[in-house]
Design a protein around this motif. Structure first.
Motif, mmCIF file in Angstrom:
data_model
loop_
_atom_site.group_PDB
_atom_site.id
_atom_site.type_symbol
_atom_site.label_atom_id
_atom_site.label_comp_id
_atom_site.label_asym_id
_atom_site.label_seq_id
_atom_site.Cartn_x
_atom_site.Cartn_y
_atom_site.Cartn_z
ATOM 1 N N GLY A 358 0.678 -1.301 -0.128
ATOM 2 C CA GLY A 358 0.041 0.244 -0.177
ATOM 3 C C GLY A 358 0.802 1.292 -0.045
ATOM 4 O O GLY A 358 0.281 2.218 -0.100
ATOM 5 N N ALA A 359 2.142 1.251 0.076
ATOM 6 C CA ALA A 359 2.982 2.337 -0.056
ATOM 7 C C ALA A 359 3.898 2.606 -1.235
ATOM 8 O O ALA A 359 4.395 3.565 -1.187
ATOM 9 C CB ALA A 359 3.916 2.198 1.480
ATOM 10 N N ALA A 360 4.047 1.591 -1.886
ATOM 11 C CA ALA A 360 4.891 1.420 -3.076
ATOM 12 C C ALA A 360 4.325 0.793 -4.129
ATOM 13 O O ALA A 360 4.039 -0.451 -4.046
ATOM 14 C CB ALA A 360 6.393 1.023 -2.646
ATOM 15 N N ASN A 361 4.824 1.045 -5.408
ATOM 16 C CA ASN A 361 4.490 0.215 -6.615
ATOM 17 C C ASN A 361 5.825 -0.174 -7.326
ATOM 18 O O ASN A 361 6.591 0.376 -7.854
ATOM 19 C CB ASN A 361 3.820 1.224 -7.656
ATOM 20 N N LEU A 362 5.791 -1.580 -6.890
ATOM 21 C CA LEU A 362 7.132 -2.207 -7.153
ATOM 22 C C LEU A 362 6.643 -3.497 -8.117
ATOM 23 O O LEU A 362 5.831 -3.844 -8.512
ATOM 24 C CB LEU A 362 7.839 -2.502 -6.056
#
Length: 481
Positions: A358-362
């Motif tokens: 929910g904090a990063a698009n990886l």
């Protein structure tokens, strides 16, 4: 005696015939002389007419050269001025309006100058000069629509700025009040050209400002969240300054950045002055509004982060808009957003990659399904719902309110690549290694195709300044005036 009169008559006739002959000869000579005179007069008149025509042609050619020379002088000046009339918020509306008016007047001559090129009587020098003038006027004609848009934005900026006095008074008073905004420590800020106060973010407590040349001022929903769409301006967060040591802190017991590389070892600290940095990565719509051409090979939504832009592209376009790159030190300081005295973590979200949900698009399961990467080139424990770049603000922000500092697209920094023990500038921490302009530039934060370890807040990557990659964009910044 009887024949004498007849003889005299014959003698008179003979004499008169001779006179007639002489008379006829005289007439013939006179006619011939008259013809010669007429011929000579015709020749002189023709020569005079040819001379007059030649003089007229020379005069016309001189006038044409004069007109073309004036075309060249004016067009060169207008082309130079077009590159000088930036950034929008510092240029007077009157100067832009004058440029547009003069360029419209000049470009009306373009068809006439093109027709003149078809004249058979042009001298080679005149033809070359005219060709140059046509090319210059054609270039002006191509950039005229962009200058009209720039003039329109300048008028809008002036209109918004003229009605923002009360908002600025409230913002400056609040920022300077330590009891109201303790993060800024009583910062005495002055009004910043081209910005409009949005207000304090209820979560971060930091002031946010709309960059007027890049779009419209966003509003907040009842929960205090900014309503972002394709017309929204760049939102700049006023980040408080402070002492900062970029990189891996080494053997200190609270360092949990256990994936660090040798070039990430921290050296000295730098005292960073307050600065503005964008809450979001620059979007495709914003890039286009501030004068950039969208890369045709990388289609996307208007609120997706712009990518396939080189460091050189960004330097030009951001500079025109009165924006800049963050330095590497500013970027890491803003991305970590560390509370004073708390442990340094690998990611702002936590010390474990599982906190990145929910904090990063990886590079996760969604990325692997779309890209069909071989086993091991994605993190099977993460699933963010985005196989590629996501619209900005799709993931939760850090403590400063900045979104997508981990993943989505990597972000260019101003610095050339250099070791942390090299000298850096005070105030902004820019590290200037002894390398040429074409040396590699730093980018930070990782992208949608990065593994978690590659998107650590301390991870450093480089690319040549001319590189254009689908995973590489920019987060604008701006110094405090």
């Amino acid at each position: 005696v009887s024949y004498r009169p007849w003889g005299l008559f014959l003698l008179w006739v003979r004499r008169n015939r001779l006179a007639s002959a002489f008379a006829a000869a005289g007439v013939a000579i006179a006619v011939a002389l008259g013809a010669v005179i007429v011929w000579r007069l015709d020749r002189e008149r023709a020569a005079a007419l040819d001379h007059a025509r030649a003089e007229e042609a020379r005069r016309e050619a001189s006038e044409r050269r004069g007109l073309v020379d004036r075309d060249l002088i004016d067009a060169r000046w207008l082309e130079t001025e077009a590159d000088r009339l930036w950034p929008i918020h510092t240029v007077s509306v009157e100067a832009l309006a004058t440029w547009v008016e003069e360029t419209e007047r000049r470009t009306l001559l373009l068809d006439d100058r093109r027709r003149a090129l078809g004249r058979a009587d042009l001298e080679s020098v005149e033809r070359r000069t005219l060709q140059e003038a046509v090319e210059l006027l054609a270039r002006l004609d191509r950039i005229l629509p962009e200058l009209r848009r720039r003039l329109d934005w300048a008028r809008r900026v002036r209109q918004v700025e003229s009605t923002g006095d009360e908002a600025w008074k409230a913002a400056l008073a609040d920022i300077a009040d330590p009891s109201s905004c303790p993060a800024y420590g009583g910062l005495a800020l002055r009004r910043q050209a081209g910005l409009a106060p949005i207000g304090r973010d209820p979560a971060s407590g930091l002031w946010e400002f709309a960059h007027l040349p890049s779009g419209s001022v966003p509003s907040r929903d009842p929960a205090g969240r900014l309503a972002i769409d394709e017309g929204t301006a760049v939102v700049l967060v006023l980040v408080p300054g402070g002492n900062f040591r970029p990189g891996d802190l080494g053997p200190e017991p609270f360092d949990q950045d256990d994936e660090s590389q040798p070039d990430e070892a921290a050296a000295g600290s730098v005292r960073l002055a307050p600065f503005f940095v964008s809450r979001f990565e620059l979007t495709r719509a914003q890039w286009e509004r501030i004068g950039g051409a969208l890369p045709p090979a990388n289609p996307g939504r208007p609120t997706d982060p712009v990518a396939l832009v080189s460091w050189e592209d960004c330097e030009t376009i951001l500079g025109r808009a009165g924006l800049a790159f963050p330095t590497e030190a500013q970027w890491e300081y803003a991305a970590r957003a560390e509370p004073p005295g708390e442990p340094r973590l690998a990611w702002f979200a936590g010390s474990s990659r599982l906190f990145l949900r929910g904090a990063a698009n990886l590079a996760d399961l969604d990325f692997a399904r779309a890209a069909k990467f071989p086993e091991g080139r994605f993190d099977k424990d993460l699933e963010d719902g985005s196989p590629g770049p996501a619209p900005v603000g799709s993931f939760r922000p850090n403590r400063f309110g900045l979104h997508d500092v981990l993943g989505n697209v990597a972000e260019w920094c101003r610095d050339g690549y250099g070791a942390y023990d090299e000298p850096c500038r005070p105030e902004d921490g820019e590290r200037i290694p002894a390398l040429g302009r074409g040396a590699p530039r730093v980018h930070r934060g990782g992208a949608f195709d990065s593994l978690p370890r590659e998107a650590r807040s301390g991870a450093r990557s480089t690319a040549l300044p001319a590189a254009r990659l689908p995973r590489l964009g920019v987060r604008p910044a701006r110094p405090v005036e």
